[in-house]
Structure formats: structure tokens, C-alpha cells
Design an enzyme around this catalytic site. Structure first.
Site, PDB file in Angstrom:
ATOM      1  N   ARG A  99       0.822  -1.219   0.000  1.00  0.00           N
ATOM      2  CA  ARG A  99       0.000   0.000   0.000  1.00  0.00           C
ATOM      3  C   ARG A  99       0.856   1.269   0.000  1.00  0.00           C
ATOM      4  NH1 ARG A  99      -3.029  -3.629   3.368  1.00  0.00           N
ATOM      5  NH2 ARG A  99      -1.293  -3.347   4.791  1.00  0.00           N
ATOM      6  N   ILE A 100       1.806   1.352   0.939  1.00  0.00           N
ATOM      7  CA  ILE A 100       2.558   2.606   1.078  1.00  0.00           C
ATOM      8  C   ILE A 100       3.578   2.762  -0.056  1.00  0.00           C
ATOM      9  CG2 ILE A 100       4.074   3.935   2.609  1.00  0.00           C
ATOM     10  CD1 ILE A 100       2.602   2.494   4.970  1.00  0.00           C
ATOM     11  N   ASP A 104       9.654  -6.554  -4.728  1.00  0.00           N
ATOM     12  CA  ASP A 104       8.704  -7.136  -3.775  1.00  0.00           C
ATOM     13  C   ASP A 104       8.466  -8.566  -4.223  1.00  0.00           C
ATOM     14  OD1 ASP A 104       6.263  -7.958  -2.478  1.00  0.00           O
ATOM     15  OD2 ASP A 104       5.808  -5.849  -2.079  1.00  0.00           O
ATOM     16  N   THR A 145       8.467  -2.410   3.813  1.00  0.00           N
ATOM     17  CA  THR A 145       8.145  -3.819   4.095  1.00  0.00           C
ATOM     18  C   THR A 145       7.832  -3.948   5.587  1.00  0.00           C
ATOM     19  OG1 THR A 145      10.365  -4.446   4.782  1.00  0.00           O
ATOM     20  CG2 THR A 145       9.941  -4.478   2.428  1.00  0.00           C
ATOM     21  N   ALA A 187       9.324   2.734   7.576  1.00  0.00           N
ATOM     22  CA  ALA A 187       8.594   1.457   7.746  1.00  0.00           C
ATOM     23  C   ALA A 187       8.795   0.915   9.155  1.00  0.00           C
ATOM     24  CB  ALA A 187       9.031   0.466   6.689  1.00  0.00           C
ATOM     25  N   ASP A 195      12.302   7.646  10.387  1.00  0.00           N
ATOM     26  CA  ASP A 195      11.128   7.867  11.257  1.00  0.00           C
ATOM     27  C   ASP A 195      11.017   6.760  12.298  1.00  0.00           C
ATOM     28  OD1 ASP A 195       8.635   9.180  11.998  1.00  0.00           O
ATOM     29  OD2 ASP A 195       7.593   7.488  11.068  1.00  0.00           O
ATOM     30  N   GLU A 212      12.944   2.175  20.198  1.00  0.00           N
ATOM     31  CA  GLU A 212      12.221   3.451  20.249  1.00  0.00           C
ATOM     32  C   GLU A 212      11.876   3.790  21.684  1.00  0.00           C
ATOM     33  OE1 GLU A 212       9.031   3.534  17.357  1.00  0.00           O
ATOM     34  OE2 GLU A 212      10.407   3.095  15.737  1.00  0.00           O
ATOM     35  N   HIS A 257       8.835   8.572  14.986  1.00  0.00           N
ATOM     36  CA  HIS A 257       7.764   7.652  14.557  1.00  0.00           C
ATOM     37  C   HIS A 257       6.444   8.415  14.329  1.00  0.00           C
ATOM     38  CE1 HIS A 257       6.458   3.168  14.690  1.00  0.00           C
ATOM     39  NE2 HIS A 257       5.673   3.842  13.886  1.00  0.00           N
ATOM     40  N   LEU A 258       6.502   9.315  13.357  1.00  0.00           N
ATOM     41  CA  LEU A 258       5.354  10.193  13.093  1.00  0.00           C
ATOM     42  C   LEU A 258       4.590   9.821  11.822  1.00  0.00           C
ATOM     43  CD1 LEU A 258       6.752  13.785  13.902  1.00  0.00           C
ATOM     44  CD2 LEU A 258       5.445  12.247  15.375  1.00  0.00           C
ATOM     45  N   GLY A 259       4.954   8.687  11.204  1.00  0.00           N
ATOM     46  CA  GLY A 259       4.353   8.329   9.910  1.00  0.00           C
ATOM     47  C   GLY A 259       2.839   8.403   9.904  1.00  0.00           C
TER      48      GLY A 259
HETATM   49  P1  NAD Z   1       1.763  -3.732   3.028  1.00  0.00           P
HETATM   50  O1  NAD Z   1       1.513  -5.047   3.686  1.00  0.00           O
HETATM   51  O2  NAD Z   1       0.677  -3.130   2.210  1.00  0.00           O
HETATM   52  O3  NAD Z   1       3.065  -3.827   2.118  1.00  0.00           O
HETATM   53  C1  NAD Z   1       4.242  -4.443   2.522  1.00  0.00           C
HETATM   54  C2  NAD Z   1       4.859  -5.068   1.293  1.00  0.00           C
HETATM   55  O4  NAD Z   1       6.151  -5.586   1.668  1.00  0.00           O
HETATM   56  C3  NAD Z   1       4.054  -6.260   0.747  1.00  0.00           C
HETATM   57  O5  NAD Z   1       3.687  -6.028  -0.599  1.00  0.00           O
HETATM   58  C4  NAD Z   1       5.002  -7.434   0.872  1.00  0.00           C
HETATM   59  O6  NAD Z   1       4.901  -8.368  -0.176  1.00  0.00           O
HETATM   60  C5  NAD Z   1       6.342  -6.715   0.847  1.00  0.00           C
HETATM   61  N1  NAD Z   1       7.441  -7.545   1.336  1.00  0.00           N
HETATM   62  C6  NAD Z   1       7.418  -8.536   2.269  1.00  0.00           C
HETATM   63  N2  NAD Z   1       8.639  -9.095   2.378  1.00  0.00           N
HETATM   64  C7  NAD Z   1       9.450  -8.435   1.519  1.00  0.00           C
HETATM   65  C8  NAD Z   1      10.824  -8.552   1.179  1.00  0.00           C
HETATM   66  N3  NAD Z   1      11.601  -9.490   1.738  1.00  0.00           N
HETATM   67  N4  NAD Z   1      11.335  -7.710   0.269  1.00  0.00           N
HETATM   68  C9  NAD Z   1      10.552  -6.772  -0.333  1.00  0.00           C
HETATM   69  N5  NAD Z   1       9.227  -6.629  -0.072  1.00  0.00           N
HETATM   70  C10 NAD Z   1       8.688  -7.441   0.852  1.00  0.00           C
HETATM   71  O7  NAD Z   1       2.209  -2.747   4.200  1.00  0.00           O
HETATM   72  P2  NAD Z   1       2.145  -1.156   4.208  1.00  0.00           P
HETATM   73  O8  NAD Z   1       0.831  -0.726   4.756  1.00  0.00           O
HETATM   74  O9  NAD Z   1       2.600  -0.653   2.894  1.00  0.00           O
HETATM   75  O10 NAD Z   1       3.235  -0.839   5.358  1.00  0.00           O
HETATM   76  C11 NAD Z   1       4.609  -0.963   5.096  1.00  0.00           C
HETATM   77  C12 NAD Z   1       5.411  -0.779   6.382  1.00  0.00           C
HETATM   78  O11 NAD Z   1       5.216   0.536   6.888  1.00  0.00           O
HETATM   79  C13 NAD Z   1       5.039  -1.718   7.528  1.00  0.00           C
HETATM   80  O12 NAD Z   1       6.225  -2.117   8.178  1.00  0.00           O
HETATM   81  C14 NAD Z   1       4.217  -0.834   8.463  1.00  0.00           C
HETATM   82  O13 NAD Z   1       4.218  -1.290   9.787  1.00  0.00           O
HETATM   83  C15 NAD Z   1       4.957   0.467   8.289  1.00  0.00           C
HETATM   84  N6  NAD Z   1       4.211   1.674   8.666  1.00  0.00           N
HETATM   85  C16 NAD Z   1       4.880   2.626   9.361  1.00  0.00           C
HETATM   86  C17 NAD Z   1       4.229   3.799   9.693  1.00  0.00           C
HETATM   87  C18 NAD Z   1       4.926   4.846  10.502  1.00  0.00           C
HETATM   88  O14 NAD Z   1       4.285   5.472  11.330  1.00  0.00           O
HETATM   89  N7  NAD Z   1       6.211   5.088  10.308  1.00  0.00           N
HETATM   90  C19 NAD Z   1       2.895   3.991   9.322  1.00  0.00           C
HETATM   91  C20 NAD Z   1       2.249   3.002   8.596  1.00  0.00           C
HETATM   92  C21 NAD Z   1       2.926   1.836   8.264  1.00  0.00           C
HETATM   93  C1  MLT Z   2       1.734   1.496  11.910  1.00  0.00           C
HETATM   94  O1  MLT Z   2       2.295   0.398  11.816  1.00  0.00           O
HETATM   95  O2  MLT Z   2       0.530   1.649  11.649  1.00  0.00           O
HETATM   96  C2  MLT Z   2       2.539   2.668  12.272  1.00  0.00           C
HETATM   97  O3  MLT Z   2       3.770   2.360  12.752  1.00  0.00           O
HETATM   98  C3  MLT Z   2       1.855   3.772  12.960  1.00  0.00           C
HETATM   99  C4  MLT Z   2       1.531   3.575  14.405  1.00  0.00           C
HETATM  100  O4  MLT Z   2       2.417   3.411  15.220  1.00  0.00           O
HETATM  101  O5  MLT Z   2       0.355   3.579  14.745  1.00  0.00           O
END
Ligand code: NAD
Ligand code: MLT
Length: 317
Positions: free
Chosen positions: A155-156, A175, A207, A235, A260, A265, A283-285
Site C-alpha cells: 500500500r505505502i 517485492d 516492508t 517502515a 522515522d 524506540e 515515529h510520526l508516519g
Molecule cells: P503492506 O503489507 O501493504 O506492504 C508491505 C509489502 O512488503 C508487501 O507487498 C510485501 O509483499 C512486501 N514484502 C514482504 N517481504 C518483503 C521482502 N523481503 N522484500 C521486499 N518486499 C517485501 O504494508 P504497508 O501498509 O505498505 O506498510 C509498510 C510498512 O510501513 C510496515 O512495516 C508498516 O508497519 C509500516 N508503517 C509505518 C508507519 C509509521 O508510522 N512510520 C505507518 C504506517 C505503516
Molecule cells: C503502523 O504500523 O501503523 C505505524 O507504525 C503507525 C503507528 O504506530 O500507529
């Protein structure tokens, strides 16, 4: 009609109030008790049949076991690394997350990081606030025409691709679960990981943190990158090896980093955080009004779907 009922929900991290409004509309009592020390959480959880958390509460096996009435744990966000999902599964407790609600916010912060690293935005701002008019030290780079490697095209990763393509970046990615045909539909050329490193001017990771992604960027892979590569991690801490990143920054192999998330943490590596080429946020994502409303509603409506016997989109186990 489903036999699944919820009466009392404990909300143990700060969540948008919409979660309470939605659950109350179905006569579900919600108690907000944030910042509980572990022993208190263990003592409190026994009275509740559901728990809602963000990332602060550590939902360990002993917390889950103490929840004798516990049926479901809702994570108002994506990552479930703070929940012992295996223990929940063994104890018959469902875990659900809110997978899509904060994607745009996380993608926007990633793009902000990519641009800020390119233009030394945070450093130049801090310098001017300190009373220094320095136009020489902060000359940057355009992202236009540069190659952005996106590791993780979920998604992201896809939202980041769309936005950085608008800036004229070439987007490549990797991916294991996304085919070349699929990635073409959102303008990303897939490249095998070992071929990706030398092509990238910028790398961003999206990821989960799993054994296959732990220290994905390390001394060996960073050495295969172009000199001066910029690295962004919005991530999970640990996908980029922090010690290797620091060594890369010190040698000039890495030209800048936007972070981030951290292995620990709050982060303990002050040399990395303090490095002049690092910009960092705590961690403000997902920390936007919109994302917090989205994930709160996503969890509340999924609880109601469970009660109504409907399928639940964010079921982790
Ligand atoms: P998602 O599940 O939609 O996408 C993750 C992708 O990673 C998947 O398509 C998966 O196939 C791929 N993947 C898995 N193993 C892999 C590998 N070895 N190499 C390459 N790709 C691989 O998840 P998302 O919603 O896009 O979230 C991505 C990351 O961001 C997660 O770790 C989530 O926790 C993090 N996140 C952080 C914040 C923040 O506040 N900083 C906010 C939201 C999400
Ligand atoms: C998440 O995985 O959704 C993010 O890291 C954001 C949060 O901590 O809520």
C-alpha cells in the site's frame, strides 16, 4: 445472527474519539486507560472482552493470558509487532489491524523525507534559526530524473511511487509478492534485489520487519549502492542496519538518510541521530488527524462487523 458479542472494550493507547462513538452506538462500553504499567495492564485486562492499542502498549503473552474474557485485540494501525500474535492465536484471541487508514500519511512523510534529505531542509532551517545566514553549506540535489528504488510495493510503497513519479523520478522496486506485470500498472519497474542496489540514487523501504527484511540494508548491500545514495526508512526500525548506516554516512558512501523508525524506540544511537546528514522524526508516519480518524474508525467498524457476523478485512489471526 452471530453469537460474537462485545460488552467492554479497553483502549490502552491514545486513539481518536470516533472509536468510542462508534462502539457506544452499539451499547459497547469503552474505557480509556492509557500509559498503564505492565502489572496494572495485566490486572485490568481481566475485566474486558476486547482491547484496542496503537503501538505503545506491549501486548505480550502474559497480558493476553491474563485477559480471561479477551476475545479480540484491535491494532489502530498497520504493524502488529507490539502484539504477540502467536500467543493470541494459541489462546483463541483474534487480532485485527487497520491496514489502509494511515497509508497516505506514511507515504506523504516518506516523500517529505526524500525531498528534505535532497535539500537539507531541516539542517538549513536549524542553522537559520540559530542566526546563521549560510547559503553555501546547504546546496542540494534535484530529485528530477533520479532513480528511486522502492523495496516493498504494498500500500505505502505504491503511494510513494505515484507521488515521486510526479516529481519526475524513475521508480524501480522489489517485492517478492508483486509481479513485474502488476508493478507496471503503477509505473514501477521491478528489479531483482542484487541488481537494484547499483541503480538507485534513493532507496526507500516499505516492508514489514520480518526475518527476511531484517538488516536488508547492511554493510554489504550499502557497499553495492552508488556513492552518496540517500536512504529513507518510514517502515520499521531494523530493516536498515543502524550501525551499517552510520558507517556508510561517515565514509560518504551514504549521502543522507531520513529516519522515522528505529531499532529501539526511543532510539539509543545518538551518533546516528546526531549525524549532520540525518533527518529524523519520532515515529510520526501515522501522526496526522486524518490517519488517526481513519484507523480508529477502521477498527471500530471491524469490531461491529465481527458482532454482525460479517467478514473482517484486517484479520491478522
Ligand atoms: P503492506 O503489507 O501493504 O506492504 C508491505 C509489502 O512488503 C508487501 O507487498 C510485501 O509483499 C512486501 N514484502 C514482504 N517481504 C518483503 C521482502 N523481503 N522484500 C521486499 N518486499 C517485501 O504494508 P504497508 O501498509 O505498505 O506498510 C509498510 C510498512 O510501513 C510496515 O512495516 C508498516 O508497519 C509500516 N508503517 C509505518 C508507519 C509509521 O508510522 N512510520 C505507518 C504506517 C505503516
Ligand atoms: C503502523 O504500523 O501503523 C505505524 O507504525 C503507525 C503507528 O504506530 O500507529
Amino acid at each position: 445472527m452471530s453469537s460474537f458479542k462485545l460488552e467492554k472494550v479497553l483502549i490502552s493507547d491514545a486513539c481518536d474519539p470516533s472509536v468510542v462513538d462508534i462502539l457506544k452506538s452499539r451499547d459497547i462500553r469503552c474505557d480509556i486507560k492509557t500509559g498503564l504499567p505492565k502489572e496494572q495492564l495485566i490486572d485490568t485486562i481481566k475485566d474486558y472482552d476486547a482491547l484496542i492499542v496503537r503501538s505503545n502498549t506491549q501486548v505480550t503473552a502474559d497480558v493476553i493470558a491474563a485477559g480471561k474474557k479477551l476475545k479480540v485485540i484491535g491494532r489502530a494501525g498497520v504493524g502488529v509487532d507490539n502484539i504477540d500474535v502467536q500467543a493470541a492465536k494459541q489462546l483463541g484471541v483474534s487480532v485485527i489491524n487497520a491496514p489502509g487508514g494511515n497509508s497516505i500519511s506514511a507515504a506523504e512523510l516518506t516523500c517529505t523525507m526524500l525531498l528534505s534529505v535532497s535539500r537539507h531542509l531541516a539542517q538549513a532551517c536549524a542553522s537559520l534559526k540559530n542566526g546563521v545566514w549560510d547559503r553555501k553549506s546547504f546546496s542540494g540535489n534535484e530529485v528530477y530524473g533520479k532513480t528511486l528504488a522502492i523495496i516493498g510495493l504494498g500500500r505505502i510503497g505504491r503511494e510513494v511511487a505515484a507521488r515521486m513519479q510526479a516529481f519526475g523520478m524513475k521508480t524501480i522496486g522489489f517485492d517478492p509478492l508483486v509481479s513485474a506485470e502488476t508493478s507496471q500498472t503503477f509505473g514501477v519497474e521491478t528489479v531483482a534485489l542484487d541488481k537494484l542496489w547499483p541503480l538507485a540514487d534513493y532507496i526507500t523501504v516499505h516492508t514489514p520487519l520480518i526475518p527476511q527484511t531484517k538488516n536488508l540494508l547492511n554493510d554489504t548491500t550499502i557497499a553495492q549502492c552508488k556513492k552518496g545514495v540517500r536512504i529513507v526508512n518510514v517502515a520499521r526500525g531494523g530493516i536498515v542496519d543502524e550501525e551499517a548506516l552510520l558507517r556508510g554516512l561517515q565514509s560518504g558512501q551514504v549521502g543522507g538518510a531520513g529516519l522515522d523508525v528505529y531499532e529501539e524506540e526511543p532510539p539509543s544511537r545518538s551518533q546516528l541521530i546526531g549525524h549532520p546528514k540525518v533527518i529524523c522524526t519520532p515515529h510520526l508516519g501515522a501522526s496526522t488527524k486524518e490517519a488517526q480518524i481513519n484507523v480508529a474508525k477502521e477498527i471500530a467498524y471491524q469490531f461491529i462487523d465481527m458482532i454482525d457476523g460479517k467478514p473482517v478485512a484486517g484479520k491478522v489471526c
